[in-house]
Every structure is written in structure tokens, then in C-alpha cells.
Design a protein around this motif. Structure first.
Motif, PDB file in Angstrom:
ATOM      1  N   SER A  16      -6.575 -22.840 -12.499  1.00  0.00           N
ATOM      2  CA  SER A  16      -6.203 -22.573 -11.047  1.00  0.00           C
ATOM      3  C   SER A  16      -6.098 -21.026 -10.886  1.00  0.00           C
ATOM      4  CB  SER A  16      -4.780 -23.012 -10.684  1.00  0.00           C
ATOM      5  OG  SER A  16      -3.895 -22.701 -11.409  1.00  0.00           O
ATOM      6  N   SER A  17      -6.363 -20.296 -12.120  1.00  0.00           N
ATOM      7  CA  SER A  17      -6.285 -18.602 -11.865  1.00  0.00           C
ATOM      8  C   SER A  17      -6.536 -18.057 -13.131  1.00  0.00           C
ATOM      9  CB  SER A  17      -4.861 -18.279 -11.470  1.00  0.00           C
ATOM     10  OG  SER A  17      -3.901 -18.413 -12.633  1.00  0.00           O
ATOM     11  N   GLY A  18      -6.633 -16.671 -13.179  1.00  0.00           N
ATOM     12  CA  GLY A  18      -7.084 -15.965 -14.447  1.00  0.00           C
ATOM     13  C   GLY A  18      -8.112 -16.455 -15.393  1.00  0.00           C
ATOM     14  N   ALA A  21      -9.609 -20.159 -14.429  1.00  0.00           N
ATOM     15  CA  ALA A  21     -10.502 -20.131 -13.286  1.00  0.00           C
ATOM     16  C   ALA A  21     -11.774 -19.552 -13.446  1.00  0.00           C
ATOM     17  CB  ALA A  21      -9.730 -19.511 -11.972  1.00  0.00           C
ATOM     18  N   ARG A  25     -15.477 -21.443 -13.373  1.00  0.00           N
ATOM     19  CA  ARG A  25     -16.513 -20.772 -12.600  1.00  0.00           C
ATOM     20  C   ARG A  25     -18.007 -20.453 -13.291  1.00  0.00           C
ATOM     21  NH1 ARG A  25     -14.454 -17.311  -7.623  1.00  0.00           N
ATOM     22  NH2 ARG A  25     -16.516 -17.841  -6.868  1.00  0.00           N
ATOM     23  N   ALA A  38      -4.811 -28.195 -13.634  1.00  0.00           N
ATOM     24  CA  ALA A  38      -3.714 -26.917 -13.604  1.00  0.00           C
ATOM     25  C   ALA A  38      -2.577 -27.639 -12.696  1.00  0.00           C
ATOM     26  CB  ALA A  38      -4.299 -25.747 -12.978  1.00  0.00           C
ATOM     27  N   ARG A  40      -0.848 -25.908 -10.084  1.00  0.00           N
ATOM     28  CA  ARG A  40      -0.805 -25.535  -8.768  1.00  0.00           C
ATOM     29  C   ARG A  40      -2.224 -26.048  -7.872  1.00  0.00           C
ATOM     30  NH1 ARG A  40      -0.414 -19.093 -10.277  1.00  0.00           N
ATOM     31  NH2 ARG A  40      -1.912 -19.746 -11.665  1.00  0.00           N
ATOM     32  N   ARG A  43      -4.168 -23.552  -5.403  1.00  0.00           N
ATOM     33  CA  ARG A  43      -5.002 -22.866  -6.142  1.00  0.00           C
ATOM     34  C   ARG A  43      -6.157 -23.450  -6.805  1.00  0.00           C
ATOM     35  NH1 ARG A  43      -1.928 -17.533  -8.907  1.00  0.00           N
ATOM     36  NH2 ARG A  43      -0.919 -17.022  -6.806  1.00  0.00           N
ATOM     37  N   ASP A  46      -8.858 -24.360  -4.321  1.00  0.00           N
ATOM     38  CA  ASP A  46      -9.645 -23.143  -4.088  1.00  0.00           C
ATOM     39  C   ASP A  46     -10.749 -22.922  -5.142  1.00  0.00           C
ATOM     40  OD1 ASP A  46      -8.156 -22.604  -1.872  1.00  0.00           O
ATOM     41  OD2 ASP A  46      -7.015 -21.181  -2.851  1.00  0.00           O
ATOM     42  N   VAL A  47     -10.473 -23.057  -6.440  1.00  0.00           N
ATOM     43  CA  VAL A  47     -11.344 -22.670  -7.473  1.00  0.00           C
ATOM     44  C   VAL A  47     -12.287 -23.913  -7.249  1.00  0.00           C
ATOM     45  CG1 VAL A  47     -11.683 -22.745  -9.980  1.00  0.00           C
ATOM     46  CG2 VAL A  47      -9.781 -21.737  -8.948  1.00  0.00           C
TER      47      VAL A  47
END
Length: 101
Positions: A16-18, A21, A25, A38, A40, A43, A46-47
Motif C-alpha cells: 500500500s505504500s513505500g 508499492a 508497480r 497490505a 490499508r 491506499r 490506489d496502488v
């Protein structure tokens, strides 16, 4: 010349981040279908949307994999969605699996 990971299925945790993510990608840009895991949901969605908007394939799976049952269920959902998993490049080692040294 095709993408080097075309046709592979990758499971990415902390997606979901960092780094999680970013890794997801990048793997998708290389042609892999990505199961994103993840905690969250917002988030993570969004990914997944970003990957899909770039032409990739992603499945968002909300789970706290520090819990054994949740980790198992997340992997089962990923396999159900994609048929198999080829790679788990950034698999953490949850606390329940640590061994005393």
C-alpha cells in the motif's frame, strides 16, 4: 521484445505504500500480474488503480499478514484470483515464525 515478467504472477506484501508499492508497480511494468497485500484498503486500492491505469493487472487483498490465519487466507485469495503464484519477492518473516538464536 516483450516484458521480462510477462505471464508471471507475483505476490507483493506491504504493497500500500513505500518500497512495497514501488516494487509492485515496477513488477507490473515488467509484465507481471500482481497480488497486492497490505492492511490499508484505501491506499492499496490506489496502488491497484495506478497499476491498472498503466495497463497492468493487479488484485488488492486487504490483510494483516502478521496473523497466521490472515496470511493463509490472503495467499488463498491470490491463488484463487490468478490460479497460482510464481514469485514472492518481498515476503516478510512475521513474528510468529521467528526462532530464538
Amino acid at each position: 521484445m516483450g516484458n521480462s515478467l510477462e505471464g508471471t504472477i507475483v505476490l507483493g506484501t506491504g504493497a500500500s505504500s513505500g518500497i512495497g508499492a514501488g516494487s509492485a508497480r515496477r513488477l507490473a511494468r515488467e509484465g507481471a500480474s500482481v497480488a497486492l497485500i497490505a492492511r490499508r484498503a484505501d491506499r492499496l486500492a490506489d496502488v491497484a488503480t495506478a497499476i491498472e491505469s498503466e495497463g497492468g493487472t493487479a488484485r488488492a487483498i486487504v490483510a494483516d499478514i502478521t496473523a497466521r490465519e490472515a496470511a493463509h487466507d490472503a495467499v488463498e485469495e491470490a491463488v484463487a484470483a490468478f490460479g497460482c503464484l510464481d514469485t514472492v519477492p518481498d515476503a516478510p518473516r512475521p513474528p510468529f515464525e521467528r526462532q530464538a538464536t
